[in-house]
Design a protein around this motif. Structure first.
Motif, PDB file in Angstrom:
ATOM      1  N   UNK A  30     -11.478   5.473   9.896  1.00  0.00           N
ATOM      2  CA  UNK A  30     -10.090   5.551   9.450  1.00  0.00           C
ATOM      3  C   UNK A  30      -9.902   6.715   8.491  1.00  0.00           C
ATOM      4  N   UNK A  86       0.823  -1.212   0.000  1.00  0.00           N
ATOM      5  CA  UNK A  86       0.000   0.000   0.000  1.00  0.00           C
ATOM      6  C   UNK A  86       0.857   1.261   0.000  1.00  0.00           C
ATOM      7  N   UNK A  87       2.185   1.109   0.008  1.00  0.00           N
ATOM      8  CA  UNK A  87       3.043   2.305   0.074  1.00  0.00           C
ATOM      9  C   UNK A  87       2.824   3.153  -1.187  1.00  0.00           C
ATOM     10  N   UNK A  88       2.363   4.363  -0.993  1.00  0.00           N
ATOM     11  CA  UNK A  88       2.083   5.238  -2.126  1.00  0.00           C
ATOM     12  C   UNK A  88       0.633   5.209  -2.585  1.00  0.00           C
ATOM     13  N   UNK A  89      -0.177   4.411  -1.916  1.00  0.00           N
ATOM     14  CA  UNK A  89      -1.626   4.388  -2.179  1.00  0.00           C
ATOM     15  C   UNK A  89      -2.238   5.406  -1.216  1.00  0.00           C
ATOM     16  N   UNK A  90      -2.805   6.451  -1.743  1.00  0.00           N
ATOM     17  CA  UNK A  90      -3.363   7.492  -0.874  1.00  0.00           C
ATOM     18  C   UNK A  90      -4.521   6.878  -0.093  1.00  0.00           C
ATOM     19  N   UNK A  91      -4.343   6.830   1.226  1.00  0.00           N
ATOM     20  CA  UNK A  91      -5.223   6.009   2.053  1.00  0.00           C
ATOM     21  C   UNK A  91      -6.636   6.563   2.154  1.00  0.00           C
ATOM     22  N   UNK A 125       4.198  -2.079   6.620  1.00  0.00           N
ATOM     23  CA  UNK A 125       4.233  -3.058   7.717  1.00  0.00           C
ATOM     24  C   UNK A 125       3.163  -4.125   7.574  1.00  0.00           C
ATOM     25  N   UNK A 126       2.063  -3.765   6.905  1.00  0.00           N
ATOM     26  CA  UNK A 126       0.964  -4.723   6.822  1.00  0.00           C
ATOM     27  C   UNK A 126       1.097  -5.628   5.595  1.00  0.00           C
ATOM     28  N   UNK A 169      -7.550   5.655  18.198  1.00  0.00           N
ATOM     29  CA  UNK A 169      -7.940   4.313  17.725  1.00  0.00           C
ATOM     30  C   UNK A 169      -6.678   3.609  17.263  1.00  0.00           C
ATOM     31  N   UNK A 220       1.481  -3.065  12.344  1.00  0.00           N
ATOM     32  CA  UNK A 220       1.091  -4.312  13.005  1.00  0.00           C
ATOM     33  C   UNK A 220       1.451  -4.201  14.490  1.00  0.00           C
ATOM     34  N   UNK A 280      -5.530  11.968  17.403  1.00  0.00           N
ATOM     35  CA  UNK A 280      -5.962  12.893  16.355  1.00  0.00           C
ATOM     36  C   UNK A 280      -6.146  14.308  16.875  1.00  0.00           C
ATOM     37  N   UNK A 332      -9.336  10.173   9.989  1.00  0.00           N
ATOM     38  CA  UNK A 332      -7.974  10.382  10.450  1.00  0.00           C
ATOM     39  C   UNK A 332      -7.003  10.484   9.261  1.00  0.00           C
ATOM     40  N   UNK A 333      -7.161   9.595   8.283  1.00  0.00           N
ATOM     41  CA  UNK A 333      -6.274   9.617   7.110  1.00  0.00           C
ATOM     42  C   UNK A 333      -6.362  10.930   6.347  1.00  0.00           C
ATOM     43  N   UNK A 339      -2.065   1.218  10.164  1.00  0.00           N
ATOM     44  CA  UNK A 339      -0.919   1.080   9.260  1.00  0.00           C
ATOM     45  C   UNK A 339       0.227   0.285   9.876  1.00  0.00           C
ATOM     46  N   UNK A 392      -3.524   6.115  17.026  1.00  0.00           N
ATOM     47  CA  UNK A 392      -3.468   7.475  16.490  1.00  0.00           C
ATOM     48  C   UNK A 392      -4.124   8.443  17.466  1.00  0.00           C
ATOM     49  N   UNK A 431      -0.168   8.912   0.825  1.00  0.00           N
ATOM     50  CA  UNK A 431       0.283   7.608   0.355  1.00  0.00           C
ATOM     51  C   UNK A 431       1.417   6.999   1.153  1.00  0.00           C
ATOM     52  N   UNK A 485      -7.186   2.454   5.814  1.00  0.00           N
ATOM     53  CA  UNK A 485      -5.936   1.692   5.781  1.00  0.00           C
ATOM     54  C   UNK A 485      -6.117   0.194   5.980  1.00  0.00           C
ATOM     55  N   UNK A 534       9.006  -3.819   2.670  1.00  0.00           N
ATOM     56  CA  UNK A 534       9.288  -3.434   4.057  1.00  0.00           C
ATOM     57  C   UNK A 534       8.768  -2.039   4.392  1.00  0.00           C
ATOM     58  N   UNK A 535       8.406  -1.270   3.361  1.00  0.00           N
ATOM     59  CA  UNK A 535       7.843   0.055   3.629  1.00  0.00           C
ATOM     60  C   UNK A 535       6.374  -0.019   4.054  1.00  0.00           C
ATOM     61  N   UNK A 558       3.646   5.507   4.262  1.00  0.00           N
ATOM     62  CA  UNK A 558       3.283   4.627   5.374  1.00  0.00           C
ATOM     63  C   UNK A 558       4.446   4.533   6.357  1.00  0.00           C
TER      64      UNK A 558
END
Lengths: 497, 499
Positions: A315, A198-203, A236-237, B296, B302, B89, A318-319, B300, B87, B55, A206, A233-234, B57
């Motif tokens: 989410x 998802x790195x670079x996917x505008x959330x 975590x999920x 919450x 674990x 906020x 917050x995103x 992003x 987070x 985008x 998430x 590795x960028x 993370x």
């Protein structure tokens, strides 16, 4: 050539029957010819695409080893960052922003020599099922320009159906890859959560967002899937495990002995008659191919939509807080006297659309002290129940199936004033995101009542993505031999300029 | 008449709570690979992640987790087998994402304690400060408000933002409420922060420089009438930038609150800023309408699930507790309390120990580091250890012991080393500083002195011993001060038949 599958194009490139520059130019010409009607693209990167294509041609001429899709063009959903290329996520608030970095998906595409034609239209921040929420105008369904192409990834799906690109990248939070695929007669896959970085996917949300391949055939989707998937590795999920062998699975064309679970709760009332009949016929094709059909029950799917509309907006609230005019995107109201907070307020008021604001408000409320347990907390519990439903169902069947959407493509404007009706489009696709499992939509014919494409959804357990490709590939081959030609050959021709 | 501190404690019982933020000294930030060096050009240590670009993370810095666990273990905490980031906020221009990635109800370490010793009327006494939690979070960027009278955002003409600090790993250590300190509340607060700082330094996890903000303390203080059995409303004092300020902030706040209560006014639950000059606090943001941070779990990232074996491995690497080490060294070196305190306060304990371990006499090592070297370091406004190494100091001390240098010459050697003239041996060589102990060389100088002052020599021969001073002085002058004066005297008197 542009009506070919991506794998056929790749083969022609490999045999040097055509160059990537020529193939890219053909698609750019097609975009010029039809996109004023379809409006699949928000930005076409003509020079960039041709120079990427030329680089691939040079490598091929030099005898370098290339990826299986090298030189094939692709349309990128505007929610993915690409260095130096305008990226808006369909929102006015990001107008003019050029990211200084590539998303991992884009890095992987580039490493595979896949040529990026441009950025495709979408509902603002991927919130919607029709692209009507884009700040830059609606995309039109190539099957009927008065109808929606699905959403949020309507631009990506429409670009495939309009032969503007043979491949596209989508993202799927509640169905944004699969529902557009269903209503445009194309193939769309939401991989297992964590399968693609998802790195670079505008959330948007998430814990639900997942990028995936869009194509016109199951094999093309599989080839693109393998090009973009893998541990990062960028993120975590992202899952640190080998990518399932989806290309080999798509080529198997055999489902003998596989158990296919029909989800009882994802059919019946509320599903268009023509959708149901095509779904049932497809099941018969699978039986004929040797699969065993079983019925499974997932009683908690009933609550999936409600829980989704708490988790995703929470989410998102917050995103989307970072869009504050301080560092990128538009800034409104900075008259030299207004304070930072006031400028933030005015910018967000002007920059966000109605649906985005609705969800920010909903999510902010759901996370508020005193309401958290009742809303966000309960929704997370429902999510656990859905995970358990899937676990039980996958104990009884190798894959699960359902119609992708309750209906075929609806008319532009038909549901835009009724958010709840709009949300119901995703009733069959949302459970997959809630559990993080894989989901695919492929076309299984045209609905007899309106002549529009019907999508068939195949769901597979986490990191068993290969199974949905195996079933999808087999079903596609069976239908193709029945029809004699791909479904898109039945789409009306678009007027060209 | 305003109440004094003594009036306040006669009537009111204070309750403390201390929150300490520690910047970890990891090479990279909490969630990205950016450098963490202090004082770099603004916005040069940033990337899409710490700028919160769309985008991007976060990915957790494993070293920061390790440091947090070490801190928890050193503070006798339980290490959570499962903890999560959350987070927090809120909107602020220097917060890149407008939420801070922190920990909320699932912190990495919980339920510890730290014993601190303070001097009371009844002698040294130990107070146990219970630790509620140790959690990880990221720092925000830094705002510089330009124009306006206060340097605060309100009234400023414009603000400059530096994101170098954004994403620096922070550990927050929160005590449970600390009751029963009475009049010693200010000292307990100071002793706690001091001891905590020493522990963090011994763990090597932070620079712990309060003046640079790598260690920040917020002091919560409330008062209740003695015997009331109640807890008063608390204030939270920020901007406390030194150990001394911790003590002053607590006592200042006790006096302020006592005076309000005495006048029948209520205490407002608020954040207050400590004013270094006056020792008073001024009101900041009111917390009466508690901000809703809408915490919450961070989707992003674990959960953090440290392996039990790893925790035990880390536990085995814990250094000796600073308080125990101080006791041990004090006994081994036979140092008076006061000297020990100055060494600790000057942050020279490690350095002196290293010098002693290289063979130097503890008393000599202490006196060189605390004396001459600290004096020169003060002049240059640098740390003593940046001027000269423990090995060089040990070498100088050894040379004195062997009689190769006098104290006076040794000071010149040290001064030479500090001015960059090389090692002690090189300085001695270059400056020709060795003690002149060769008798024949001294005799030449003595005879020359006698020849120059025959009358004086005659008086000495006649028994006027004190007159020898003039000749000794002449010899010392002739040898550039490198002769051992006692030796000169001995040879001179012998030569003139007086011994």
């Amino acid at each position: 050539m542009i009506r070919n599958s991506a794998s056929a194009m790749a083969e022609a490139l490999a045999k040097k029957e055509i160059t990537s520059v020529e193939l890219t130019q053909l698609h750019l010409d097609r975009i010029d010819a039809v996109d004023s009607q379809v409006h699949a693209f928000l930005h076409v990167d003509r020079e960039g695409a041709l120079s990427q294509a030329a680089a691939v041609d040079a490598k091929r001429a030099a005898g370098e080893k290339l990826g299986p899709l090298a030189g094939v063009p692709l349309a990128l959903k505007d929610v993915m960052t690409q260095k130096g290329i305008p990226t808006t996520a369909g929102s006015k608030i990001l107008e003019g922003w050029r990211p200084p970095y590539d998303s991992t998906v884009v890095s992987n595409l580039k490493a595979n020599g896949i040529v990026i034609l441009g950025k495709t239209n979408m509902d603002e921040f991927a919130m919607g099922s029709s692209t009507e929420n884009s700040a830059y105008g609606t995309t039109h369904n190539p099957w009927d320009l008065d109808r929606i192409p699905g959403g949020s990834g309507g631009g990506s799906a429409a670009s495939l159906a309009a032969f503007e690109a043979p491949l596209a990248i989508g993202t799927d939070t509640g169905g944004s890859i699969r529902q557009p695929a269903a209503v445009t007669g194309t193939v769309g896959v939401k991989p297992t959560y964590g399968g693609v970085s998802r790195y670079g996917l505008i959330a948007f949300s998430s814990s639900l967002d997942q990028a995936g391949p869009c194509a016109r055939t199951v094999l093309d989707a599989a080839l693109l899937h393998e090009a973009i998937a893998g541990y990062d590795k960028k993120d975590s999920t992202s899952i640190n495990a080998p990518v399932p062998a989806v290309v080999a699975a798509a080529k198997k064309l055999d489902v003998k002995g596989l158990k296919i679970g029909v989800v009882k709760e994802l059919s019946g009332d509320g599903y268009q008659a023509g959708v149901r009949s095509r779904f049932d016929e497809a099941l018969q094709e699978l039986v004929a191919a040797g699969a065993e059909i079983v019925e499974v029950s997932c009683p908690n799917f009933e609550y999936a939509l409600a829980a989704y509309y708490l988790i995703a907006p929470s989410e998102a609230s917050s995103n989307l807080a970072r869009f504050d005019s301080m560092r990128y995107g538009i800034r409104v109201g900075d008259d030299g006297n207004a304070g930072a907070e006031e400028v933030m307020k005015i910018t967000r008021e002007v920059g966000f659309g109605k649906e985005v604001k609705r969800r920010i408000i909903l999510g902010t409320y759901a996370l508020s002290s005193g309401y958290y347990d009742a809303y966000y907390g309960s929704a997370q519990k429902v999510r656990t129940l859905i995970v358990q439903d899937f676990a039980k169902a996958f104990a009884q069947a190798d894959v699960l199936v359902s119609p992708t959407c309750p209906t075929t493509a609806f008319k532009i404007g038909e549901k835009s004033d009724d958010p709840l009706a709009m949300y119901l489009n995703d009733i069959a696709t949302i459970p997959v995101n809630m559990a993080g499992v894989g989901g695919m939509s492929l076309p299984v014919g045209l609905s007899p009542d309106d002549g529009l494409p019907v999508g068939f959804q195949i769901m597979s357990a986490a990191m068993k993505d290969d199974l949905m490709y195996q079933v999808g590939g087999t079903l596609e081959a069976a239908l193709l031999s029945k029809w004699g030609a791909p479904i898109l050959s039945q789409a009306p021709a678009l007027a060209t300029k | 008449m305003a109440l004094t501190f003594n009036d306040a404690i006669a009537k009111y019982e204070p309750t403390l709570g201390l929150e300490v933020h520690v910047e970890l000294n990891t090479l990279s930030k909490m969630f990205c690979g950016c450098a963490t060096e202090f004082g770099a050009e603004p916005n040069t240590q940033t990337c899409p992640v710490c700028l919160g670009l769309p985008g991007s993370l976060p990915a957790v810095n494993g070293k920061a987790i390790e440091s947090s666990i070490l801190i928890g273990l050193a503070l006798n905490c339980s290490i959570a087998p499962f903890s999560r980031f959350a987070r927090k906020n809120y909107f602020y221009p220097d917060m890149p994402k407008n939420f801070q990635t922190s920990q909320f109800d699932e912190p990495i370490c919980v339920n510890g304690y730290l014993d601190v010793e303070i001097e009371t009327d009844e002698g040294m006494k130990v107070f146990r400060v219970e630790i509620e939690r140790v959690h990880m979070e990221e720092d925000t960027g830094k705002s510089l408000h330009v124009g306006g009278a206060t340097g605060r955002i309100h009234g400023a003409e414009y603000s400059l933002l530096d994101y170098n600090r954004a994403g620096i790993p922070l550990v927050e250590i929160v005590t449970k409420i600390i009751p029963g300190t009475g009049k010693y509340a200010p000292q307990v607060a100071r002793a706690y922060v001091t001891e905590l700082r020493d522990i963090l330094r011994s763990l090597g996890v932070s620079d712990v420089k309060m003046e640079q903000g790598s260690l920040r303390c917020d002091a919560n203080v409330s008062l209740a009438e003695i015997g009331s059995g109640k807890l008063g409303t608390r204030s939270e004092t920020k901007n406390v930038n030194s150990l001394r300020s911790v003590e002053r902030a607590v006592s200042g706040e006790m006096v302020r609150q006592a005076n309000r209560l005495e006048k029948g006014e209520r205490i407002i639950q608020e954040t207050r800023h400590f004013l270094e000059e006056s020792g008073e606090t001024r009101p900041g943001r009111s917390k009466e309408q508690a901000e809703d941070y809408r915490y919450f779990p961070e989707p992003d990232l674990v959960p953090v699930t440290p392996d039990a074996d790893w925790i035990e491995t880390l536990r085995a690497t814990l250094p000796e507790k600073p308080s125990l080490r101080r006791k041990r060294l004090k006994a081994e070196w036979n140092v008076p309390d006061k000297e020990m305190t100055s060494m600790v306060n000057a942050e020279l304990l490690d350095t002196v120990e290293e010098t002693v371990l290289l063979g130097a006499d503890p008393t000599k090592a202490r006196s060189w580091w605390l004396g001459e070297i600290s004096r020169l370091a003060n002049e240059k406004e640098v740390a003593p250890i940046s001027l000269i190494t423990p090995a060089q100091v040990a070498e100088v001390i050894a040379l004195i012991a062997f009689g190769d240098l006098t104290d006076k010459l040794a000071r010149q050697v040290v001064e030479g080393v500090i001015s960059g003239e090389g090692t002690p041996a090189e300085v001695i060589e270059k400056r020709g500083l060795k003690v002149v102990s060769d008798d024949s060389a001294l005799m030449v100088a003595i005879e020359a002195a006698i020849a120059a002052q025959p009358d004086t020599a005659e008086r000495i021969r006649g028994g006027n011993i004190p007159a020898a001073g003039a000749l000794i002085g002449a010899v010392m002058k002739a040898t550039g001060g490198q002769a051992d004066a006692a030796k000169v005297r001995e040879l001179l008197l012998k030569h003139l038949g007086q011994s």
